[in-house]
Every structure is written in C-alpha cells, then in structure tokens.
Scaffold this motif. Sequence first.
Motif, PDB file in Angstrom:
ATOM      1  N   ILE A  93      21.895  12.026  -4.338  1.00 54.38           N
ATOM      2  CA  ILE A  93      23.012  11.084  -4.219  1.00 54.38           C
ATOM      3  C   ILE A  93      22.811   9.974  -5.239  1.00 54.38           C
TER       4      ILE A  93
ATOM      5  N   ASP B 218      21.275  14.021   0.556  1.00 49.52           N
ATOM      6  CA  ASP B 218      22.018  14.248   1.794  1.00 49.52           C
ATOM      7  C   ASP B 218      21.309  15.314   2.621  1.00 49.52           C
ATOM      8  N   THR B 219      21.884  15.689   3.747  1.00 52.78           N
ATOM      9  CA  THR B 219      21.224  16.626   4.655  1.00 52.78           C
ATOM     10  C   THR B 219      21.042  18.020   4.064  1.00 52.78           C
TER      11      THR B 219
END
Length: 70
Positions: free
Chosen positions: A33, A27-28
Amino acid sequence: MVLGLLAFCLPAIAQVTSGTILGSVQDTSGAIIPGAKVTATARNLGVTRTVTSSENGTFSSPTCQEPLTI
C-alpha cells in the motif's frame, strides 16, 4: 604524564537515546500500500510522528526509547 594516563583509563559511558522504526504496509492479501499514513505515538511524552509509505510500501520513522503505539 600520569594525568595523561588517567585520562585514558576513565570508562567511556555512551547511551543510545533514539532509534528508527522500519516497516512495510500491506493489505490482507499481501499487496503493498503506497502512500499509507503510519503514525507512532509515545503517549507518556505526548509525541506523535506520522510518515507516509513509499511507492513500494515501506516506511522509516525516527523514534525515541519510550514505549510507542503504532
């Protein structure tokens, strides 16, 4: 004897017709994930491959030489 020598003089022609896409899904914030679906599409061939990332967020998918959209 001459025929045997000619056989060894012919050039070897080889071509790789496939490869593998390797990657990781994050993710950012950089967190991995696991279980993410990753789809690669070769539009000109109409081929789509979907794989799921592992528990450490990595994935591997066989592919062809055609241009892909991921």
